[in-house]
Each structure stands twice: as structure tokens, then as C-alpha cells.
Scaffold this motif. Structure first.
Motif, PDB file in Angstrom:
ATOM      1  N   LYS A 121      46.358  34.493  68.223  1.00  0.00           N
ATOM      2  CA  LYS A 121      47.189  34.154  69.367  1.00  0.00           C
ATOM      3  C   LYS A 121      46.455  34.471  70.663  1.00  0.00           C
ATOM      4  O   LYS A 121      45.621  35.360  70.729  1.00  0.00           O
ATOM      5  CB  LYS A 121      48.515  34.916  69.302  1.00  0.00           C
ATOM      6  CG  LYS A 121      49.409  34.493  68.140  1.00  0.00           C
ATOM      7  CD  LYS A 121      50.727  35.254  68.202  1.00  0.00           C
ATOM      8  CE  LYS A 121      51.682  34.747  67.131  1.00  0.00           C
ATOM      9  NZ  LYS A 121      51.192  34.997  65.782  1.00  0.00           N
ATOM     10  N   SER A 122      46.827  33.736  71.707  1.00  0.00           N
ATOM     11  CA  SER A 122      46.177  33.929  73.006  1.00  0.00           C
ATOM     12  C   SER A 122      46.892  34.962  73.859  1.00  0.00           C
ATOM     13  O   SER A 122      46.364  35.400  74.872  1.00  0.00           O
ATOM     14  CB  SER A 122      46.107  32.595  73.756  1.00  0.00           C
ATOM     15  OG  SER A 122      47.419  32.076  73.960  1.00  0.00           O
ATOM     16  N   THR A 123      48.113  35.358  73.467  1.00  0.00           N
ATOM     17  CA  THR A 123      48.854  36.370  74.207  1.00  0.00           C
ATOM     18  C   THR A 123      49.371  37.424  73.239  1.00  0.00           C
ATOM     19  O   THR A 123      49.533  37.171  72.047  1.00  0.00           O
ATOM     20  CB  THR A 123      50.056  35.758  74.964  1.00  0.00           C
ATOM     21  OG1 THR A 123      50.929  35.117  74.017  1.00  0.00           O
ATOM     22  CG2 THR A 123      49.588  34.740  75.989  1.00  0.00           C
TER      23      THR A 123
ATOM     24  N   PRO B  45      46.104  39.516  70.873  1.00  0.00           N
ATOM     25  CA  PRO B  45      45.302  38.294  70.873  1.00  0.00           C
ATOM     26  C   PRO B  45      43.897  38.587  70.373  1.00  0.00           C
ATOM     27  O   PRO B  45      43.395  39.711  70.502  1.00  0.00           O
ATOM     28  CB  PRO B  45      45.304  37.875  72.331  1.00  0.00           C
ATOM     29  CG  PRO B  45      45.513  39.156  73.089  1.00  0.00           C
ATOM     30  CD  PRO B  45      46.419  39.979  72.226  1.00  0.00           C
ATOM     31  N   SER B  46      43.271  37.581  69.798  1.00  0.00           N
ATOM     32  CA  SER B  46      41.900  37.766  69.336  1.00  0.00           C
ATOM     33  C   SER B  46      40.974  37.836  70.550  1.00  0.00           C
ATOM     34  O   SER B  46      41.209  37.213  71.570  1.00  0.00           O
ATOM     35  CB  SER B  46      41.479  36.608  68.434  1.00  0.00           C
ATOM     36  OG  SER B  46      41.633  35.369  69.107  1.00  0.00           O
TER      37      SER B  46
END
Length: 299
Positions: free
Chosen positions: A18-20, A297-298
Motif C-alpha cells: 500500500k502507498s499509505t 506502506p512499502s
């Protein structure tokens, strides 16, 4: 708030693509009163239940019970007898040199597994448990939580049910045991009787309350992490909590809402620096178990 939450340990922090950052509050209803939930009751099994019942019979109300190399009761457990409530304690009262049966295993290649190998699932718990612990230890190089139950790379048979198991009778000494029907993860079992020094653990019980009403106060003071009433929460925080209770999980992504922020603060999760797992909530006359999980997030 978010900085503090991101500091949780890996027990409650996950990583994904996920980005967040995602925050999930998990809440499960407990169908028992706080008092009943807090009380420890031994199981019926021979391996753990029987030694625990023997210990409780010996220490309640004011006796002592000593075992060597293991504790038959959990420490700080609440127990009751004849309307009085106690907490179990253990103290180290010495050590003793005694002979024990020690179990070790050596890996066996699949192509060398004999036709008379013993499948682990055919063994009763006292034997199967010891061998499964040794298997996990071998496969992880000692990086499993159950490795702490071993003495180096050896399992020591101590509990009464273990002393009557097939590992002690000699039936499994020298035999090959497999973890699967296909023969993978096979081990040759070696059992020896050797003198070792064992720690003496003496169990006792400390009285904490002489009535159920008094014990309830003890439980709320020691085991309940958050005690809330609907009227104590702002409308948005109350709605989120009841949504989480109804759906068992409530999730938001960063930046979280003011209502969720307020709720986490009320639950004592506003500045945690450790895993937020298995906490207890008393809300509107009902007991719940709650946890906070953070999906980072990654990078």
C-alpha cells in the motif's frame, strides 16, 4: 499521534504494498463477565490439566507445591475456592540433581526413511508435542518461540504424562518419526536417561479478595485496559467504536479522522510503543477484546 502509532512493535505492525499507512482496530465480544473471564481453570488434559489441578489442590488455601524444571501453573493467574479469590505465584527455592529422560532427534533423508517409520499424528500428545518442538527447532535453526522449551537441542521429559509416554517406555528410541505421510521431515529419535540439575519452582497462592464484589474491583484494576461508557465519548468516536464492534474491524488510512484519533486515545492506544494486541475493554456493560494493527506502506 501518527508518529507514536508508527512506533508500535512488529507484533502489530505489518508491511504491504500500500502507498499509505492503514490502521485497523479489531474488536471481538467476550461472552463472559470480567470476573469469569479473569479466572484460570485448568483443562481436562493429562499433560497440562492434571499437573495444574494437583498443584491447585496443594496450594489452596495456604499450602506449597514444588516441581523441578517446570511450573504446572501460570504465574499471576487468578483462582478461586470456597468464595475466596487468590493469585498464583512461583518462587525459585533451590535446585536438585536428578535423572531425566532426554530426547534428541537426527534428520533422516526422505530416501532413507524406513517402511516402519512412525507418523507423528499417530502419537499421543506427550510424545507428539516433544517431537514437534524438536522438529520446529531443527527447521528454524532455533529461531522459533518453542525453542525456549528446550535444553540446547534436547527436550527434557518432566511432566507426569510425559514420564508415561512412548518416549520413556523405549518404544520410540531409535525409531524414525515423520512429520508427513509422504516421509518428508523425518527424524531418528534418541532417548537417554541422564543426570541433570533442575531448578526447583515452588507454587503458592496469595489471597486477593474475600468476595466476588471485591474480586471484581481487583479484575478491573489489573486486567481491564479501558473502561468506557457511551456518554463519555464524542458522537463521532462513539459511532466508530460501535461500528468496529458490529463489524469486528474498523479501518482508516492516514491521515486518520479526529473521531478515530479520539477513540484510540480513549482506548489507551494514543502513544503506544509496544504491540496493541489482546487488550480488554469494558463498554456499555459488555466485555471486549481489542487490538490495533498497522499496515505500513512499502518503502
Amino acid at each position: 499521534m501518527l508518529t507514536a502509532l508508527a512506533g508500535c512493535t512488529t507484533d502489530s505492525v505489518l508491511s504491504s504494498g500500500k502507498s499509505t499507512t492503514e490502521y485497523s482496530l479489531s474488536i471481538d465480544s467476550i461472552e463472559a463477565s470480567p470476573v469469569d473471564h479473569a479466572l484460570y481453570r485448568p483443562g481436562d488434559g493429562e499433560l497440562f490439566g492434571k499437573p495444574a489441578r494437583t498443584a491447585l489442590d496443594a496450594i489452596l488455601p495456604d499450602g506449597r507445591h514444588t516441581t523441578y524444571g517446570y511450573m504446572p501453573l501460570p504465574s499471576d493467574a487468578y483462582v478461586t475456592r470456597e468464595g475466596t479469590y487468590y493469585q498464583t505465584k512461583h518462587v525459585v527455592t533451590g535446585r536438585k540433581r536428578m535423572e531425566r529422560h532426554l530426547v534428541r532427534v537426527d534428520p533422516v533423508p526422505k530416501e532413507e526413511v524406513p517402511s516402519d517409520a512412525v507418523l507423528i499424528d499417530t502419537l499421543e500428545q506427550p510424545s507428539a508435542r516433544a517431537l514437534k518442538i524438536l522438529h520446529s527447532h531443527a527447521q528454524t535453526g532455533g529461531e522459533t518461540s518453542t525453542s525456549e522449551l528446550l535444553r540446547g537441542d534436547t527436550y527434557v521429559l518432566r511432566r507426569p504424562a510425559e514420564l508415561d509416554s512412548r518416549l520413556v517406555t523405549g518404544d520410540l528410541d531409535g525409531r524414525v518419526v515423520t512429520m508427513t505421510e509422504s516421509g518428508t521431515w523425518a527424524y531418528r529419535v534418541r532417548v537417554s536417561r541422564e543426570p541433570i540439575v533442575e531448578t526447583a519452582y515452588t507454587a503458592l497462592a496469595v489471597e486477593v479478595a474475600d468476595s466476588r464484589a471485591r474480586f471484581r474491583e481487583v479484575v478491573f484494576g489489573s486486567r481491564i485496559d479501558a473502561e468506557l461508557a457511551p456518554a463519555e465519548l464524542p458522537t463521532d468516536a462513539q459511532a466508530i467504536l460501535e461500528n468496529a464492534i458490529g463489524q469486528e474491524t474498523y479501518t482508516e488510512t492516514a491521515p486518520i479522522s479526529d473521531g478515530f484519533d479520539t477513540l484510540l486515545e480513549a482506548l489507551g492506544l494514543g502513544a503506544v510503543d509496544r504491540a496493541a494486541n489482546g487488550k480488554l475493554l469494558w463498554y456499555d456493560g459488555q466485555l471486549y477484546r481489542y487490538s490495533l494493527y498497522i499496515d505500513l506502506p512499502s518503502s
